[in-house]
Write an enzyme that holds these catalytic residues in place. Structure first.
Site, PDB file in Angstrom:
ATOM      1  N   SER A 127      -6.607   3.399   8.742  1.00 38.37           N
ATOM      2  CA  SER A 127      -5.160   3.409   8.996  1.00 38.37           C
ATOM      3  C   SER A 127      -4.813   3.958  10.375  1.00 38.37           C
ATOM      4  CB  SER A 127      -4.493   4.283   7.924  1.00 38.37           C
ATOM      5  OG  SER A 127      -3.182   4.612   8.305  1.00 38.37           O
ATOM      6  N   GLU A 129      -2.493   5.821  10.829  1.00 38.20           N
ATOM      7  CA  GLU A 129      -2.092   7.222  10.627  1.00 38.20           C
ATOM      8  C   GLU A 129      -3.161   8.171  11.156  1.00 38.20           C
ATOM      9  OE1 GLU A 129       0.771   8.674   9.286  1.00 38.20           O
ATOM     10  OE2 GLU A 129       1.643   6.692   9.416  1.00 38.20           O
ATOM     11  N   TYR A 151      -3.174  12.681   3.838  1.00 34.50           N
ATOM     12  CA  TYR A 151      -3.566  11.262   3.730  1.00 34.50           C
ATOM     13  C   TYR A 151      -4.413  10.846   4.924  1.00 34.50           C
ATOM     14  CZ  TYR A 151      -2.985   6.174   4.261  1.00 34.50           C
ATOM     15  OH  TYR A 151      -3.209   4.836   4.454  1.00 34.50           O
ATOM     16  N   LYS A 155      -8.282   9.590   5.146  1.00 30.56           N
ATOM     17  CA  LYS A 155      -8.642   8.274   5.705  1.00 30.56           C
ATOM     18  C   LYS A 155      -9.662   8.428   6.830  1.00 30.56           C
ATOM     19  CE  LYS A 155      -6.444   4.895   3.628  1.00 30.56           C
ATOM     20  NZ  LYS A 155      -7.170   3.823   2.933  1.00 30.56           N
ATOM     21  N   HIS A 181       1.850  -2.378   7.756  1.00 32.16           N
ATOM     22  CA  HIS A 181       2.164  -3.776   7.455  1.00 32.16           C
ATOM     23  C   HIS A 181       2.904  -3.838   6.124  1.00 32.16           C
ATOM     24  CE1 HIS A 181      -1.980  -2.744   6.457  1.00 32.16           C
ATOM     25  NE2 HIS A 181      -1.798  -3.448   5.354  1.00 32.16           N
ATOM     26  N   PHE A 190       8.069   3.153   0.590  1.00 34.60           N
ATOM     27  CA  PHE A 190       7.853   3.038   2.040  1.00 34.60           C
ATOM     28  C   PHE A 190       9.161   2.621   2.721  1.00 34.60           C
ATOM     29  CE2 PHE A 190       3.752   2.700   0.096  1.00 34.60           C
ATOM     30  CZ  PHE A 190       2.936   3.447   0.931  1.00 34.60           C
ATOM     31  N   THR A 192      10.336   0.563   5.055  1.00 39.72           N
ATOM     32  CA  THR A 192      10.849  -0.814   5.218  1.00 39.72           C
ATOM     33  C   THR A 192      11.428  -1.340   3.904  1.00 39.72           C
ATOM     34  OG1 THR A 192       8.637  -1.604   4.737  1.00 39.72           O
ATOM     35  CG2 THR A 192       9.293  -1.539   7.076  1.00 39.72           C
ATOM     36  N   ARG A 280       9.331  15.079   6.839  1.00 35.73           N
ATOM     37  CA  ARG A 280       7.960  15.450   6.481  1.00 35.73           C
ATOM     38  C   ARG A 280       7.548  16.756   7.147  1.00 35.73           C
ATOM     39  NH1 ARG A 280       5.436   9.315   6.487  1.00 35.73           N
ATOM     40  NH2 ARG A 280       6.744   8.698   4.728  1.00 35.73           N
ATOM     41  N   PRO A 281       6.617  17.505   6.534  1.00 31.74           N
ATOM     42  CA  PRO A 281       6.161  18.770   7.128  1.00 31.74           C
ATOM     43  C   PRO A 281       5.578  18.583   8.525  1.00 31.74           C
ATOM     44  CG  PRO A 281       5.326  18.534   4.889  1.00 31.74           C
ATOM     45  CD  PRO A 281       5.979  17.230   5.242  1.00 31.74           C
TER      46      PRO A 281
HETATM   47  P1  NDP Z   1      -0.840   0.124  -2.251  1.00 36.78           P
HETATM   48  O1  NDP Z   1      -0.381   1.534  -2.434  1.00 36.78           O
HETATM   49  O2  NDP Z   1       0.135  -0.987  -2.459  1.00 36.78           O
HETATM   50  O3  NDP Z   1      -2.070  -0.138  -3.250  1.00 36.78           O
HETATM   51  C1  NDP Z   1      -3.006   0.864  -3.549  1.00 36.78           C
HETATM   52  C2  NDP Z   1      -3.961   0.344  -4.596  1.00 36.78           C
HETATM   53  O4  NDP Z   1      -4.931   1.362  -4.899  1.00 36.78           O
HETATM   54  C3  NDP Z   1      -3.296  -0.043  -5.937  1.00 36.78           C
HETATM   55  O5  NDP Z   1      -3.918  -1.210  -6.421  1.00 36.78           O
HETATM   56  C4  NDP Z   1      -3.645   1.147  -6.826  1.00 36.78           C
HETATM   57  O6  NDP Z   1      -3.683   0.832  -8.188  1.00 36.78           O
HETATM   58  C5  NDP Z   1      -5.052   1.437  -6.324  1.00 36.78           C
HETATM   59  N1  NDP Z   1      -5.543   2.760  -6.705  1.00 36.78           N
HETATM   60  C6  NDP Z   1      -4.949   3.964  -6.478  1.00 36.78           C
HETATM   61  N2  NDP Z   1      -5.714   4.947  -6.994  1.00 36.78           N
HETATM   62  C7  NDP Z   1      -6.798   4.362  -7.551  1.00 36.78           C
HETATM   63  C8  NDP Z   1      -7.948   4.864  -8.242  1.00 36.78           C
HETATM   64  N3  NDP Z   1      -8.116   6.172  -8.458  1.00 36.78           N
HETATM   65  N4  NDP Z   1      -8.871   3.963  -8.663  1.00 36.78           N
HETATM   66  C9  NDP Z   1      -8.697   2.651  -8.460  1.00 36.78           C
HETATM   67  N5  NDP Z   1      -7.636   2.119  -7.831  1.00 36.78           N
HETATM   68  C10 NDP Z   1      -6.701   2.970  -7.385  1.00 36.78           C
HETATM   69  O7  NDP Z   1      -1.502   0.038  -0.798  1.00 36.78           O
HETATM   70  P2  NDP Z   1      -1.482  -1.188   0.261  1.00 36.78           P
HETATM   71  O8  NDP Z   1      -1.842  -2.431  -0.436  1.00 36.78           O
HETATM   72  O9  NDP Z   1      -0.237  -1.105   1.068  1.00 36.78           O
HETATM   73  O10 NDP Z   1      -2.655  -0.745   1.245  1.00 36.78           O
HETATM   74  C11 NDP Z   1      -4.011  -1.108   0.973  1.00 36.78           C
HETATM   75  C12 NDP Z   1      -4.939  -0.107   1.646  1.00 36.78           C
HETATM   76  O11 NDP Z   1      -4.728  -0.131   3.046  1.00 36.78           O
HETATM   77  C13 NDP Z   1      -4.721   1.331   1.212  1.00 36.78           C
HETATM   78  O12 NDP Z   1      -5.984   1.974   1.238  1.00 36.78           O
HETATM   79  C14 NDP Z   1      -3.836   1.906   2.299  1.00 36.78           C
HETATM   80  O13 NDP Z   1      -3.985   3.304   2.405  1.00 36.78           O
HETATM   81  C15 NDP Z   1      -4.394   1.175   3.511  1.00 36.78           C
HETATM   82  N6  NDP Z   1      -3.471   0.991   4.603  1.00 36.78           N
HETATM   83  C16 NDP Z   1      -2.247   0.417   4.377  1.00 36.78           C
HETATM   84  C17 NDP Z   1      -1.377   0.201   5.401  1.00 36.78           C
HETATM   85  C18 NDP Z   1      -0.064  -0.449   5.154  1.00 36.78           C
HETATM   86  O14 NDP Z   1       0.765  -0.413   6.084  1.00 36.78           O
HETATM   87  N7  NDP Z   1       0.170  -1.062   4.016  1.00 36.78           N
HETATM   88  C19 NDP Z   1      -1.728   0.586   6.782  1.00 36.78           C
HETATM   89  C20 NDP Z   1      -3.081   1.064   6.932  1.00 36.78           C
HETATM   90  C21 NDP Z   1      -3.897   1.271   5.870  1.00 36.78           C
HETATM   91  P3  NDP Z   1      -2.344   0.947  -9.131  1.00 36.78           P
HETATM   92  O15 NDP Z   1      -1.638  -0.387  -8.978  1.00 36.78           O
HETATM   93  O16 NDP Z   1      -2.921   1.161 -10.470  1.00 36.78           O
HETATM   94  O17 NDP Z   1      -1.510   2.088  -8.603  1.00 36.78           O
HETATM   95  P1  GDP Z   2       3.828   5.698   6.983  1.00 36.09           P
HETATM   96  O1  GDP Z   2       3.823   5.379   8.437  1.00 36.09           O
HETATM   97  O2  GDP Z   2       2.583   5.271   6.271  1.00 36.09           O
HETATM   98  O3  GDP Z   2       4.169   7.120   6.689  1.00 36.09           O
HETATM   99  O4  GDP Z   2       4.959   4.733   6.345  1.00 36.09           O
HETATM  100  P2  GDP Z   2       6.421   5.045   5.770  1.00 36.09           P
HETATM  101  O5  GDP Z   2       7.085   3.728   5.635  1.00 36.09           O
HETATM  102  O6  GDP Z   2       6.357   5.895   4.539  1.00 36.09           O
HETATM  103  O7  GDP Z   2       7.135   5.909   6.909  1.00 36.09           O
HETATM  104  C1  GDP Z   2       7.303   5.393   8.208  1.00 36.09           C
HETATM  105  C2  GDP Z   2       8.212   6.323   9.005  1.00 36.09           C
HETATM  106  O8  GDP Z   2       9.521   6.260   8.460  1.00 36.09           O
HETATM  107  C3  GDP Z   2       7.809   7.797   8.984  1.00 36.09           C
HETATM  108  O9  GDP Z   2       7.918   8.312  10.292  1.00 36.09           O
HETATM  109  C4  GDP Z   2       8.857   8.443   8.092  1.00 36.09           C
HETATM  110  O10 GDP Z   2       9.146   9.807   8.407  1.00 36.09           O
HETATM  111  C5  GDP Z   2      10.060   7.558   8.423  1.00 36.09           C
HETATM  112  N1  GDP Z   2      11.126   7.646   7.398  1.00 36.09           N
HETATM  113  C6  GDP Z   2      12.410   7.979   7.612  1.00 36.09           C
HETATM  114  N2  GDP Z   2      13.101   8.001   6.463  1.00 36.09           N
HETATM  115  C7  GDP Z   2      12.213   7.680   5.483  1.00 36.09           C
HETATM  116  C8  GDP Z   2      12.341   7.537   4.072  1.00 36.09           C
HETATM  117  O11 GDP Z   2      13.401   7.728   3.484  1.00 36.09           O
HETATM  118  N3  GDP Z   2      11.205   7.166   3.381  1.00 36.09           N
HETATM  119  C9  GDP Z   2      10.013   6.940   4.018  1.00 36.09           C
HETATM  120  N4  GDP Z   2       8.941   6.560   3.300  1.00 36.09           N
HETATM  121  N5  GDP Z   2       9.875   7.081   5.358  1.00 36.09           N
HETATM  122  C10 GDP Z   2      10.956   7.448   6.080  1.00 36.09           C
END
Ligand code: NDP
Ligand code: GDP
Length: 327
Positions: A127, A129, A151, A155, A181, A190, A192, A280-281
């Site tokens: 990520s 992050e 987090y 990662k 994304h 999240f 968006t 956030r902290p």
């Molecule tokens: P989601 O939060 O939508 O999906 C997370 C998945 O992990 C879900 O299927 C969840 O299952 C599963 N999961 C959580 N805990 C466990 C566990 N203990 N055992 C098995 N499965 C588990 O994430 P995204 O699809 O958005 O992201 C995919 C990956 O990419 C993640 O690792 C994320 O951190 C990383 N990532 C995402 C980005 C983004 O912008 N989306 C950016 C960069 C990295 P359940 O449905 O049961 O909760």
């Molecule tokens: P992240 O980049 O994985 O933390 O994705 P998020 O979508 O959770 O947050 C993106 C940015 O949006 C961060 O800088 C947050 O502090 C900011 N943000 C502002 N208001 C909010 C809110 O109400 N919820 C979330 N999730 N993020 C927020």
């Protein structure tokens, strides 16, 4: 027919990656963690119309023996480790769980692959992050990391373990450093999706305002459909490697609000309020990625603009809420 094993198949990326791999003729098997809500857990796969086309097997990232059993029975050619506790804000509330799932969990998958099927190709969902308190204005594969949340620290551990398994055991293990994304299938917490859902509810008279945290942070947002293509391409290369995947454009939360509200013909300034509860902290103020390496070596290009994606998300949320209203 190649077989892909996807952890996190029920999440946003798992759903879009499944769709892509099915189109390419793969057998797609997904890890499903036991839940009392099994009837709704496949909602994203159902939304894409592919729930019946994938196989789901029980297991959990925190249970190495379950992963060994799954790799043994599924016999995958490719393993995509997408499962994680993926919400940054929640990682301060549950730092140990985040470490166990997002960090150690990835190593459990690597171990299961190494022990049972070390020639399977492995993808780790790293990520942006990990850049956190950015050390360079534009981040690429060589930019030093400075994680800013439990987090991101988890990662980073998983990222370096992926590199280490590649270098120690010669595994075909690649790490995609993906910038944010989004899509209509993004988790509702999240920013968006929270905004596009808020726009839909306000437009339909179900809410009067939308409370957010820091409006000045900026993110490099792309579409999940484009980004899963990069994951697939990484595993098709002869050599494993690490790649940044990003659009090269960064936008503030404030401008995101402006774009999303305007899709529904509204002015965000009339509805958005700030609430310190959403601060956030430690904040990641800016992220902006340079995907030159992915473009050059993988031939990857993003196809969806931010405006196009936000419009798609607002339309999807309007349709969802209208459906509930009419049912
Ligand atoms: P989601 O939060 O939508 O999906 C997370 C998945 O992990 C879900 O299927 C969840 O299952 C599963 N999961 C959580 N805990 C466990 C566990 N203990 N055992 C098995 N499965 C588990 O994430 P995204 O699809 O958005 O992201 C995919 C990956 O990419 C993640 O690792 C994320 O951190 C990383 N990532 C995402 C980005 C983004 O912008 N989306 C950016 C960069 C990295 P359940 O449905 O049961 O909760
Ligand atoms: P992240 O980049 O994985 O933390 O994705 P998020 O979508 O959770 O947050 C993106 C940015 O949006 C961060 O800088 C947050 O502090 C900011 N943000 C502002 N208001 C909010 C809110 O109400 N919820 C979330 N999730 N993020 C927020």
């Amino acid at each position: 027919m190649p077989t892909a094993l996807i952890t996190g198949i029920t999440g946003q990326d798992g759903a879009y990656l499944s769709q892509l791999l099915l189109k390419k003729g793969y057998r797609v098997v997904g890890l499903l963690r036991r839940s009392a809500s099994a009837d709704v857990i496949g909602e994203r796969l159902r939304w894409l119309g592919i729930l019946d086309d994938v196989e789901l097997v029980d297991g959990n990232l925190t249970d190495l023996s379950s992963l060994i059993r799954v790799v043994e029975t599924v016999n995958p050619d490719e393993i995509y480790n997408l499962a994680a506790q993926s919400f940054v804000a929640a990682s301060w509330q549950q730092p140990l769980l985040t470490g166990n799932v997002t960090g150690i969990g990835a190593v459990n998958v690597l171990e299961a692959a190494r022990i049972v099927q070390s020639n399977a190709r492995f993808y780790q969902a790293s990520s942006s992050e990990m850049y956190g308190l950015i050390q360079e204005p534009v981040q690429n594969e060589k930019t030093p990391f400075y994680p800013r949340s439990p987090y991101a620290v988890a990662k980073l551990y998983a990222h370096w373990m992926t590199v280490n398994y590649r270098e120690s055991f010669g595994m075909h293990a690649s790490s995609g450093i993906l910038f944010n994304h989004e899509s209509p299938l993004r988790g509702i917490e999240f920013v968006t999706r929270k905004v596009t859902d808020g726009v839909a509810r306000i437009k339909l008279g179900l809410a009067n305002e939308l409370a957010l945290g820091n409006l000045d942070a900026t993110r490099d947002w792309g579409h999940a459909r484009d980004y899963v293509r990069a994951m697939y391409l990484m595993l098709q290369q002869e050599k494993p490697d690490d790649y940044v995947v990003a659009t090269g454009r960064t936008t503030s939360i404030r401008d995101l609000c402006r774009i999303a509200f305007s899709v529904a013909g509204l002015n965000y300034e009339d509805y958005v309020v700030t609430n310190p509860a959403f601060l956030r902290p430690a904040e990641v103020e800016v992220l902006l990625g340079d995907a030159t390496k992915a473009k050059t070596i993988l031939g990857w290009e993003p196809e969806t603009t931010l405006e196009g994606m936000i419009a798609e998300m607002v339309e999807a949320d309007l349709a969802r809420h209208s459906r509930y209203q009419n049912s």
